[in-house]
Design a protein around this motif. Structure first.
Motif, short mmCIF file in Angstrom:
data_model
loop_
_atom_site.label_atom_id
_atom_site.label_comp_id
_atom_site.label_asym_id
_atom_site.label_seq_id
_atom_site.Cartn_x
_atom_site.Cartn_y
_atom_site.Cartn_z
N SER A 72 0.88 -1.21 -0.16
CA SER A 72 -0.03 0.02 -0.26
C SER A 72 0.85 1.33 0.04
O SER A 72 2.17 1.09 0.61
CB SER A 72 -0.98 -0.03 1.30
OG SER A 72 0.10 0.25 2.49
N ALA A 73 0.43 2.43 -0.38
CA ALA A 73 1.23 3.70 -0.23
C ALA A 73 1.39 4.04 1.15
O ALA A 73 2.48 4.45 1.42
CB ALA A 73 0.23 4.75 -1.21
N SER A 74 0.41 3.54 2.16
CA SER A 74 0.69 3.87 3.69
C SER A 74 1.89 3.23 3.95
O SER A 74 2.84 3.51 4.41
CB SER A 74 -0.61 3.33 4.35
OG SER A 74 -0.42 3.81 5.61
N SER A 75 2.14 1.81 3.44
CA SER A 75 3.05 0.98 3.92
C SER A 75 4.36 1.73 3.47
O SER A 75 5.39 1.47 3.94
CB SER A 75 3.16 -0.57 3.79
OG SER A 75 3.05 -0.71 2.44
N GLY A 76 4.12 2.23 2.20
CA GLY A 76 5.43 2.82 1.36
C GLY A 76 6.15 3.92 2.24
O GLY A 76 7.23 3.89 2.06
N LYS A 110 3.69 21.40 8.46
CA LYS A 110 2.49 21.18 9.34
C LYS A 110 1.37 21.00 8.46
O LYS A 110 0.66 20.11 9.07
CB LYS A 110 2.41 22.59 10.30
CG LYS A 110 1.33 22.32 11.43
CD LYS A 110 1.32 23.61 12.28
CE LYS A 110 0.31 23.21 13.59
NZ LYS A 110 1.03 22.15 14.55
N GLY A 111 1.07 21.58 7.40
CA GLY A 111 -0.15 21.30 6.69
C GLY A 111 -0.25 20.18 5.94
O GLY A 111 -1.19 19.81 5.37
N HIS A 112 1.02 19.25 5.77
CA HIS A 112 0.98 17.96 5.12
C HIS A 112 0.72 17.03 6.24
O HIS A 112 0.81 15.56 5.83
CB HIS A 112 2.26 17.77 4.53
CG HIS A 112 2.31 18.65 3.08
ND1 HIS A 112 3.46 18.80 2.49
CD2 HIS A 112 1.58 19.78 2.88
CE1 HIS A 112 3.16 19.41 1.37
NE2 HIS A 112 2.25 19.96 1.56
N ASN A 113 0.69 17.12 7.50
CA ASN A 113 0.47 15.98 8.44
C ASN A 113 -1.09 15.67 8.48
O ASN A 113 -1.67 16.26 9.53
CB ASN A 113 1.25 16.45 9.88
CG ASN A 113 1.05 15.32 10.76
OD1 ASN A 113 0.94 14.15 10.71
ND2 ASN A 113 1.29 15.58 12.03
N VAL A 114 -1.55 14.96 7.64
CA VAL A 114 -2.87 14.65 7.50
C VAL A 114 -3.20 13.55 7.74
O VAL A 114 -2.45 12.34 8.15
CB VAL A 114 -3.19 14.81 5.89
CG1 VAL A 114 -2.98 16.17 5.50
CG2 VAL A 114 -2.51 13.91 5.12
N PRO A 119 -2.87 8.34 10.41
CA PRO A 119 -1.95 9.72 10.37
C PRO A 119 -0.76 9.34 9.60
O PRO A 119 -0.37 8.46 9.78
CB PRO A 119 -1.91 9.86 11.73
CG PRO A 119 -2.90 9.04 12.76
CD PRO A 119 -3.34 7.78 11.73
N VAL A 120 -0.38 10.38 8.94
CA VAL A 120 0.76 10.14 8.23
C VAL A 120 2.01 10.07 9.43
O VAL A 120 2.96 9.31 9.20
CB VAL A 120 1.13 11.54 7.61
CG1 VAL A 120 2.61 11.80 7.28
CG2 VAL A 120 0.28 11.62 6.13
N GLU A 121 1.64 10.80 10.52
CA GLU A 121 2.82 10.77 11.49
C GLU A 121 2.93 9.17 12.21
O GLU A 121 4.04 8.69 12.72
CB GLU A 121 2.65 11.49 12.75
CG GLU A 121 1.27 11.58 13.53
CD GLU A 121 1.01 12.74 14.49
OE1 GLU A 121 0.18 12.60 15.28
OE2 GLU A 121 1.64 13.65 14.33
#
Length: 370
Positions: A72-76, A110-114, A119-121
């Motif tokens: 997945s892109a998430s695991s990427g 900060k605006g990219h931590n979505v 969560p991206v983080e």
């Protein structure tokens, strides 16, 4: 899913008017992609060889030095971060979160931590990174990134997504210029982007979903510089083991990529299909407009704006009614608190658009006005 399969497992019919969304299974692969998955799944292959050869094939399509298929892109994101903080060390890859790593800071606007479903983080921390937010929710500059770079900086993460704040944020090209000048690796999360060759030009690692624009099986692609891709592959013996990709998925994605190269631009046809919803504007308090995707992609949607004072209902009430009916209709509902929701035509088939129009008309009280 056909009606007999729905009935067998007690599932509702779902109309996906929200786009390529993970909660609905993202996309519907073609028959030829499913056939490739069947043939690939029913044969044996040396997986390590498939990882390398499939990655080289993908790299040729997206224009990168190397690539690896992930689940997945998430695991990427997690695997890319893990690769960069461990720098190809098998020991560190196997001991991630056990061995201390000093150079593990991942700089992000900060605006990219979505939140995209997770969560991206969370993905950054899963990969052994420590997120460092810079800038503000309504401003992200090259200076914000540059001033945060220090001896603990491992990489810059740039998120190209409709989820991210678009206003007053630097472009991927500007962020890449900082990364190159300061000698810091840059990761670009371009999960839903349609230009597969663009983002590998402005990154060391670029991440794409295999099941969004490409319309393949649930999967992801990490493409980029060969050294960094080899570091990512090392993670397949660590946290990546829990994210492994089946052979059937790899063959399906390769077929989908072949088809994607020859995919016609359907944006104008999809935009025209939205005209079936325009008569809803005749209802009191209902306004229908055609809008383009927030991130600038050639994607058009119908925006259904509802004035509670004139219609006697709200966007949230209508949206909830669509989702909770006998046929579950999912819209792109990010704007319900602002009084609107969007209809994405790309996943719609058969009589989906007519069902949507009739159901909105019913929920908005349209039966009293026709």
């Amino acid at each position: 899913m056909d009606s007999t399969l729905h009935a067998r497992y007690g599932l509702k019919r779902v109309i996906n008017a929200s786009g390529r969304m993970s909660i609905l299974g993202v996309s519907a692969p073609t028959d030829s992609v499913m056939e490739a998955m069947k043939r690939g799944g029913q044969s044996y292959v040396e997986i390590a060889d498939l990882v390398d050869k499939a990655g080289d094939y993908v790299a040729g399509i997206i224009g990168s030095e190397a690539a690896v298929i992930v689940n997945s892109a998430s695991s990427g994101i997690a695997l890319s971060v893990a690769g960069i903080v461990t720098k190809g060390s098998r020991r560190l890859a196997e001991k991630l979160h056990q061995e201390p790593i000093q150079q593990n800071e991942i700089i992000i606007l900060k605006g990219h931590n979505v939140q995209y479903g997770a969560p991206v983080e969370t993905m950054v921390y899963l990969g052994g990174g420590r997120l460092v937010e810079v800038g503000y929710a309504n401003e992200g500059t090259a200076g914000h990134i540059e001033e945060a770079i220090n001896e603990r900086t491992a990489a810059i993460l740039y998120v190209k997504s409709h989820h991210a704040v678009q206003k007053n944020m630097i472009s991927v090209e500007e962020a890449w210029e900082v990364a190159q000048r300061r000698g810091v690796p840059m990761i670009v999360d371009a999960a839903a982007e349609e230009d597969l060759r663009k983002y590998v030009q402005y990154s060391d690692l670029a991440i794409y979903s295999g099941s969004k624009a490409i319309e393949g099986p649930t999967s992801g692609i990490v493409g980029g510089k060969r050294t960094y891709i080899e570091w990512v592959k090392m993670q397949l013996h660590g946290i990546g083991r829990s994210m492994k990709v089946g052979k059937e998925t790899s063959f399906g994605l390769l077929q989908a990529l072949d088809e994607y190269r020859d995919k016609p631009d359907n944006s104008e046809r999809e935009k025209a299909a939205l005209n079936k919803l325009l008569p809803l504007s005749e209802l009191p308090g209902i306004k229908v407009t055609i809008v383009q995707d927030e991130a600038g992609r050639a994607i058009f949607r119908a925006r259904i704006q509802i004035d509670p004072a004139l219609s006697g209902t709200t966007a949230k009430a209508v949206n909830d009614g669509l989702r909770e009916g006998d046929i579950a209709i999912y819209t792109r509902d990010y704007g319900v608190k602002q009084g609107y929701f969007d209809i994405d035509p790309r996943p719609l088939t058969g009589d989906d658009m007519e069902v949507i129009e009739a159901r909105i008309r019913e929920l908005a009280g349209g039966r009293n006005h026709v």
